[in-house]
Design an enzyme around this catalytic site. Structure first.
Site, PDB file in Angstrom:
ATOM      1  N   HIS A   1      39.645  18.343  51.520  1.00  0.00           N
ATOM      2  CA  HIS A   1      38.952  17.862  52.908  1.00  0.00           C
ATOM      3  C   HIS A   1      39.934  17.126  53.874  1.00  0.00           C
ATOM      4  O   HIS A   1      39.583  17.407  55.021  1.00  0.00           O
ATOM      5  CB  HIS A   1      38.082  17.086  52.535  1.00  0.00           C
ATOM      6  CG  HIS A   1      36.726  17.434  51.699  1.00  0.00           C
ATOM      7  ND1 HIS A   1      35.773  18.181  52.222  1.00  0.00           N
ATOM      8  CD2 HIS A   1      36.374  17.218  50.478  1.00  0.00           C
ATOM      9  CE1 HIS A   1      34.806  18.461  51.500  1.00  0.00           C
ATOM     10  NE2 HIS A   1      35.156  18.103  50.327  1.00  0.00           N
TER      11      HIS A   1
ATOM     12  N   GLU B   1       8.494 -25.038  67.391  1.00  0.00           N
ATOM     13  CA  GLU B   1       9.540 -24.284  68.054  1.00  0.00           C
ATOM     14  C   GLU B   1       9.459 -24.506  69.657  1.00  0.00           C
ATOM     15  O   GLU B   1      10.474 -23.942  70.357  1.00  0.00           O
ATOM     16  CB  GLU B   1       9.171 -22.985  67.840  1.00  0.00           C
ATOM     17  CG  GLU B   1       9.633 -22.419  66.355  1.00  0.00           C
ATOM     18  CD  GLU B   1       9.713 -20.943  66.106  1.00  0.00           C
ATOM     19  OE1 GLU B   1       8.931 -20.312  66.918  1.00  0.00           O
ATOM     20  OE2 GLU B   1      10.038 -20.478  65.172  1.00  0.00           O
TER      21      GLU B   1
ATOM     22  N   ASP C   1      28.266  19.072  45.950  1.00  0.00           N
ATOM     23  CA  ASP C   1      28.368  19.524  47.258  1.00  0.00           C
ATOM     24  C   ASP C   1      27.559  20.824  47.697  1.00  0.00           C
ATOM     25  O   ASP C   1      27.107  21.009  48.866  1.00  0.00           O
ATOM     26  CB  ASP C   1      29.854  20.081  47.501  1.00  0.00           C
ATOM     27  CG  ASP C   1      30.935  19.036  47.293  1.00  0.00           C
ATOM     28  OD1 ASP C   1      30.526  17.824  47.878  1.00  0.00           O
ATOM     29  OD2 ASP C   1      32.105  19.441  47.268  1.00  0.00           O
TER      30      ASP C   1
ATOM     31  N   HIS D   1       2.427 -19.869  72.926  1.00  0.00           N
ATOM     32  CA  HIS D   1       1.826 -19.233  71.730  1.00  0.00           C
ATOM     33  C   HIS D   1       0.897 -19.679  71.254  1.00  0.00           C
ATOM     34  O   HIS D   1      -0.189 -19.208  70.776  1.00  0.00           O
ATOM     35  CB  HIS D   1       3.269 -19.092  70.917  1.00  0.00           C
ATOM     36  CG  HIS D   1       4.246 -18.080  70.959  1.00  0.00           C
ATOM     37  ND1 HIS D   1       4.928 -18.150  72.434  1.00  0.00           N
ATOM     38  CD2 HIS D   1       4.806 -17.412  70.304  1.00  0.00           C
ATOM     39  CE1 HIS D   1       6.087 -17.410  72.167  1.00  0.00           C
ATOM     40  NE2 HIS D   1       5.854 -16.639  71.166  1.00  0.00           N
TER      41      HIS D   1
ATOM     42  N   ASN E   1      35.011  13.435  60.888  1.00  0.00           N
ATOM     43  CA  ASN E   1      36.288  12.872  60.694  1.00  0.00           C
ATOM     44  C   ASN E   1      36.339  11.370  61.464  1.00  0.00           C
ATOM     45  O   ASN E   1      35.311  10.966  61.861  1.00  0.00           O
ATOM     46  CB  ASN E   1      37.430  13.611  61.147  1.00  0.00           C
ATOM     47  CG  ASN E   1      37.373  14.015  62.753  1.00  0.00           C
ATOM     48  OD1 ASN E   1      36.550  13.287  63.404  1.00  0.00           O
ATOM     49  ND2 ASN E   1      37.957  15.151  63.203  1.00  0.00           N
TER      50      ASN E   1
ATOM     51  N   GLU F   1      32.443   7.020  48.168  1.00  0.00           N
ATOM     52  CA  GLU F   1      31.540   8.133  48.534  1.00  0.00           C
ATOM     53  C   GLU F   1      31.065   8.842  47.513  1.00  0.00           C
ATOM     54  O   GLU F   1      29.779   8.952  46.996  1.00  0.00           O
ATOM     55  CB  GLU F   1      32.025   9.219  49.547  1.00  0.00           C
ATOM     56  CG  GLU F   1      31.021  10.553  49.765  1.00  0.00           C
ATOM     57  CD  GLU F   1      31.603  11.458  50.856  1.00  0.00           C
ATOM     58  OE1 GLU F   1      31.156  12.196  51.246  1.00  0.00           O
ATOM     59  OE2 GLU F   1      33.078  11.419  50.723  1.00  0.00           O
TER      60      GLU F   1
ATOM     61  N   GLN G   1      33.385  14.956  71.211  1.00  0.00           N
ATOM     62  CA  GLN G   1      32.642  15.586  72.490  1.00  0.00           C
ATOM     63  C   GLN G   1      31.091  15.927  72.117  1.00  0.00           C
ATOM     64  O   GLN G   1      30.114  15.633  72.953  1.00  0.00           O
ATOM     65  CB  GLN G   1      33.409  16.834  73.010  1.00  0.00           C
ATOM     66  CG  GLN G   1      34.696  16.607  73.325  1.00  0.00           C
ATOM     67  CD  GLN G   1      35.703  16.894  72.148  1.00  0.00           C
ATOM     68  OE1 GLN G   1      35.557  16.458  71.048  1.00  0.00           O
ATOM     69  NE2 GLN G   1      36.625  17.689  72.369  1.00  0.00           N
TER      70      GLN G   1
END
Length: 234
Positions: free
Chosen positions: A113, A221, A167, A226, A67, A134, A48
């Site tokens: 955790h 191209e 940490d 161009h 999470n 990690e 949310q």
């Protein structure tokens, strides 16, 4: 994560910062945010919060760990709002022949955790690199691999370098890539909030020098306008 997410932003020139945090403990987070000069704090957590930031607050970038549900939400909104990286669930891989008690402590710390944390001890650097964790802890003989590691969010070397120190106190940013993303991106930092803007100004003589190259490539191209945009100026 609050300090590590908010800290680099004003240094990079970010003028507006919005913080979302789960309702439980929101008062403490709001107090900490106030110390960091952030007044816009919302007691909203989970996916949310990601939706709120993306479609109500309409921020320019969403950063921070979470999470699996938060990461999925970040990936979902990333088509509309840039994100830093999917950060979480937590991961640690320990490599080396160090003190077995230290190895178990590192694994146990990450298990705190949540049940979905990745906590593994491996035997080779190749195994560790394949996981791209990690946190990678190198102990004993494996300490010699520190300069060879390419796929890890951050590396802790030696018996005096617990992940918990990173940490809270070493100063390295602890918002780090998980789920194998360390193969291609690093952790959150000042550069997360910066973007390059190139400015190109040519002189008449400079344009004349490169005009043949531009016209030849445009012709190859099949883009005649161009080529004409250059030809009319030279």
């Amino acid at each position: 994560p609050l300090v590590m997410c908010v800290g680099p932003a004003p240094v990079a020139g970010v003028r507006r910062i919005v913080v979302c945090t789960p309702p439980d403990g929101a008062a403490r987070i709001a107090a900490a945010a106030d110390l960091l000069g952030v007044a816009d704090v919302w007691a909203i957590g989970g996916p949310q919060a990601i939706g709120w930031l993306a479609y109500v607050e309409r921020v320019d970038k969403i950063v921070g760990p979470g999470n699996d549900y938060v990461n999925e939400a970040k990936l979902e909104v990333s088509r509309d709002v840039p994100i830093d990286l999917p950060g979480g669930p937590s991961e640690v891989v320990v490599l080396g022949d160090g003190d077995p008690k230290l190895i178990e402590l590192e694994l146990a710390a990450q298990r705190e955790h949540g049940h979905d944390a990745v906590c593994r001890a491996v035997d080779t650097l190749e195994e560790a690199e394949a996981i791209a964790p990690e946190h990678l802890v190198l102990l004993g003989d494996a300490e010699a691999y520190a300069d060879r590691v390419r796929n890890a969010g951050t590396v802790f070397v030696g018996p005096w370098s617990p992940v918990a120190a990173g940490d809270y106190a070493t100063g390295g940013n602890h918002v780090l890539p998980t789920n194998g993303w360390a193969r291609s991106v690093g952790g959150l930092g000042l550069e997360t909030f910066l973007k390059p803007v190139t400015v190109q100004r040519l002189t008449k003589e400079g344009l004349e020098r490169i005009a043949p190259t531009v016209e030849a490539l445009a012709a190859a191209e099949g883009l005649p306008a161009h080529a004409e945009a250059v030809r009319r100026r030279t």
